[in-house]
Design an enzyme around this catalytic site. Structure first.
Site, PDB file in Angstrom:
ATOM      1  N   HIS A 193       0.817  -1.211   0.000  1.00 26.38           N
ATOM      2  CA  HIS A 193       0.000   0.000   0.000  1.00 26.38           C
ATOM      3  C   HIS A 193       0.854   1.266   0.000  1.00 26.38           C
ATOM      4  CE1 HIS A 193      -4.265  -1.422   1.344  1.00 26.38           C
ATOM      5  NE2 HIS A 193      -3.892  -1.899   0.168  1.00 26.38           N
ATOM      6  N   SER A 258       4.674   5.717   2.989  1.00 23.72           N
ATOM      7  CA  SER A 258       3.527   6.576   2.680  1.00 23.72           C
ATOM      8  C   SER A 258       2.205   5.948   3.098  1.00 23.72           C
ATOM      9  CB  SER A 258       3.501   6.933   1.192  1.00 23.72           C
ATOM     10  OG  SER A 258       3.376   5.779   0.383  1.00 23.72           O
ATOM     11  N   HIS A 426      -3.393 -13.100  -3.057  1.00 27.67           N
ATOM     12  CA  HIS A 426      -4.612 -13.275  -2.261  1.00 27.67           C
ATOM     13  C   HIS A 426      -4.780 -14.649  -1.620  1.00 27.67           C
ATOM     14  CE1 HIS A 426      -6.071  -9.639  -4.667  1.00 27.67           C
ATOM     15  NE2 HIS A 426      -5.945  -9.257  -3.426  1.00 27.67           N
ATOM     16  N   ARG A 510      -7.158  -7.753 -14.536  1.00 28.67           N
ATOM     17  CA  ARG A 510      -6.243  -6.612 -14.428  1.00 28.67           C
ATOM     18  C   ARG A 510      -4.934  -6.879 -15.179  1.00 28.67           C
ATOM     19  NH1 ARG A 510      -9.795  -3.538 -13.788  1.00 28.67           N
ATOM     20  NH2 ARG A 510     -10.550  -2.760 -11.793  1.00 28.67           N
ATOM     21  N   GLU A 630       3.862  -8.043  26.710  1.00 28.96           N
ATOM     22  CA  GLU A 630       3.075  -9.193  27.162  1.00 28.96           C
ATOM     23  C   GLU A 630       3.210 -10.389  26.217  1.00 28.96           C
ATOM     24  OE1 GLU A 630       0.361  -6.638  24.565  1.00 28.96           O
ATOM     25  OE2 GLU A 630       1.916  -6.333  26.092  1.00 28.96           O
TER      26      GLU A 630
END
Length: 649
Positions: A193, A258, A426, A510, A630
């Site tokens: 991302h 970013s 994916h 795509r 923890e």
């Protein structure tokens, strides 16, 4: 092929126009607001990446002959490492293609003032090209431009991408990746991302995907025929003849965090407290995104396709940013908010790049040669004590990329469409996750992926807490990157926008729409021998041979790259194919070598001595334990935080 950032006339396939030399020397890199004059002179113009010398040609020819019968991973360790280095140099020369000039552009803008730190929009990194890597500039190519013209619309549907999804991608039963944990799946989306995004396209007529008579897509809530929005086109209209379609990257191209900080100044400042360099955190959590309809997500730099796995990592590295600010402020108490923020961003980003290079990548590519290669990529081949004691010795190979000379190789730096395609991972996502208590390991609840994505993202974190979710991710496996393992949750996926899609179909479509060469052409352009039969392609899974032959009408040349990479036999320990790995071999170091904040400006005057030590001494395990002590019983003795943690039954 030559480096098109040089101030001299360019030649070769990556050239699209020669930039003019700057009228005046840019300011010295690394000088931050408030610093006095002096500094270092501007870096010299990058040398052209010319043709290989005699030794390089001999090495390339020798390994090309060897690789006809034995791949690099089948060679003895040192020879395999040499083979990889030669492959990388070949890829640098022959697989970087620039689309500059497609819109009639003639000259690149010289940078009048080099950014003294990472800029908000990615501009000002290179002295001879102010826009290199800036948000809003084009994604380039690893494929020769003559190969990337997409088919006409009717050919885009041959065979139907929905049928590819139904028959080859759909999960038949969860196949785990046993050497990884679920943090590894969240991590790669978290990083991706920050590298590339095509944006949304609501204006153009969508692509229409035919639906077979026995398809249950309508019963799942989809439309018939299926409608898929086209990729948003390049906003600069093409004027150069014969240029393939190009697309804009809406985020910065650099490895600059970013996804946490945003790709423009307004977004970045909205995430900051304005004091001590800190990012906004509320009771250990990122605040809600204040934009209408987005309140279920975190306020962060990039929250498209957001889920709880991303929320965990965005929050963790926002905390890390603030911890770095506090360290730097303790050594430099007079520094203001702006300088503290930008210095901490440099350090935080470099630490993420290190984690990705020496932890995540060897985790998913668990091969001895790769372990050595990725460490050498970061640290160099010399023992670390040598560099620490004597400084850099020699070039990139001996002392690593950090602090080496900046080099764009055969084209100005940018992310590429092939690199974006390589991250169609994916199958890593499971359809169900068993949430466990981090104190005792007891099962709290079994939830579906839809119960922790989109509108339910923050609710899931609120309900289970960060500690239990981090522990759950640490002891849970992602899916293996193989055929028949795409999650049902993503093949029947409701986006926050209301769009209902099959991501398996979209993944295939795509690649075709953006001109990613089909599998055998993709192998060939990466100098890898094409497969000669469906039997060879399916390797150890002969049951898939007749299915692929039928679906692709017996034509090997029509097999999609995504399908080929999932089907292809792979090296021992590899989480994905060697063909796909070629893109990583090229682009992994490119993101570092082109970025002066990892090369010429990776120095104490820019990062501070404390910041460089922070990068050198920390890992994903220490980041987790700093903010979540923890979890120490589960991470004690764990060398790689992306491998399964110690669980409690």
């Amino acid at each position: 092929m030559t480096d098109t950032t040089d101030a001299t006339p360019q030649a070769g396939p990556a050239s699209a126009g020669a930039p003019k030399a700057p009228e005046a020397a840019p300011e010295a890199p690394g000088r931050l607001p408030g610093q006095s004059g002096g500094g270092t002179p501007p870096p010299p113009a990058p040398r052209p990446y010319g043709p290989p010398g005699l030794l390089e040609r001999l090495e390339s020819a020798a390994f090309a002959r060897i690789n006809r019968t034995r791949e690099w991973y089948e060679l003895p360790g040192p020879l395999g490492l040499m083979n990889l280095a030669v492959i990388r140099e070949d890829l640098r020369r022959h697989n970087l293609y620039d689309t500059f000039g497609a819109g009639g552009e003639r000259d690149r803008r010289p940078t009048r003032r080099l950014a003294p730190h990472r800029s908000y929009d990615g501009s000002g990194y290179d002295p001879y090209d102010e826009d290199m890597g800036r948000a809003g500039t084009r994604l380039d190519r690893n494929s020769p431009l003559e190969l990337v013209h997409p088919d006409a619309d009717e050919e885009l549907m041959a065979p139907s991408p929905r049928e590819v999804s139904r028959r080859l991608l759909a999960r038949r039963g969860f196949v785990p990746a046993p050497t990884l944990n679920l943090l590894a799946a969240a991590w790669i989306q978290f990083q991706n991302h920050g590298w590339a995004n095509h944006g949304d396209n609501e204006e153009a007529e969508p692509l229409t995907v035919p639906i077979a008579a026995d398809d249950d897509w309508e019963r799942q809530g989809g439309t018939c025929p299926m409608r898929v929005n086209r990729t948003r086109p390049d906003p600069v209209a093409h004027t150069a003849p014969g240029v393939p379609p190009t697309y804009e990257n809406t985020v910065t191209h650099w490895w600059d965090g970013s996804q946490i900080y945003g790709s423009d100044e307004a977004r970045c400042r909205s995430l900051r407290t304005g004091e001590r360099g800190h990012l906004i955190l509320e009771d250990g959590r990122l605040p809600r995104d204040p934009r209408p309809g987005m309140e279920c997500l975190d306020a962060t730099g990039m929250n498209s396709d957001y889920w709880s796995g991303l929320s965990l990592l965005h929050t963790l590295f926002a905390k890390e940013h603030n911890a770095i600010c506090d360290l730097i402020r303790s050594h430099h108490p007079t520094w203001d908010d702006e300088r503290l923020f930008h210095t901490a961003r440099l350090v935080n980003t470099a630490l993420m790049a290190k984690i990705h290079t020496v932890e995540w990548t060897p985790g998913i590519l668990d091969h001895p040669v790769l372990h050595h290669a990725m460490r050498a990529n970061w640290y160099g081949l010399l023992p670390r004590w040598v560099t620490r004691t004597f400084g850099r010795i020699g070039g990139e190979a001996l002392s690593g990329t950090l602090g080496s000379a900046t080099d764009h190789h055969a084209a100005p730096f940018s992310m590429t469409e092939e690199f974006v395609s390589a991250y169609r991972l994916h199958p890593l996502i499971p359809d169900e996750i068993t949430v466990r208590d981090h104190r005792h390991g007891a099962v709290r609840k079994v939830i579906g992926f839809d119960d922790m994505q989109g509108a339910t993202t923050r609710t899931a974190v609120d309900d289970f807490g960060i500690s239990d979710l981090l522990y759950t991710f640490g002891v849970s496996h992602p899916g293996a990157l193989v055929l028949h393992n795409h999650p049902d949750a993503l093949r029947n996926f409701a986006r926050l926008s209301g769009e209902h899609i099959d991501l398996g179909t979209v993944d295939v479509l795509r690649d075709r729409e953006r001109g990613i060469p089909r599998y055998n052409a993709y192998r060939t352009m990466l100098r890898k021998r094409p497969v000669t039969s469906f039997e060879e392609l399916t390797g150890g899974h002969p049951g898939d041979t007749p299915l692929l032959r039928e679906l692709y009408d017996g034509r090997l040349d029509r097999v999609d790259t995504l399908v080929g990479n999932l089907a292809e036999p792979r090296p021992a320990g590899f989480g994905f194919s060697d063909t796909l790995f070629r893109i990583f071999v090229l682009m992994a170091t490119r993101r570092l070598k082109s970025d002066r904040f990892f090369t010429t400006d990776y120095r104490p005057e820019v990062y501070t001595p404390e910041g460089l030590r922070w990068v050198d001494e920390n890992s994903m395990v220490t980041v987790l334990l700093r903010h979540h002590p923890e979890l120490e019983p589960h991470l004690a003795g764990v060398a790689n935080a992306f491998a399964p943690w110690k669980g409690r039954s």
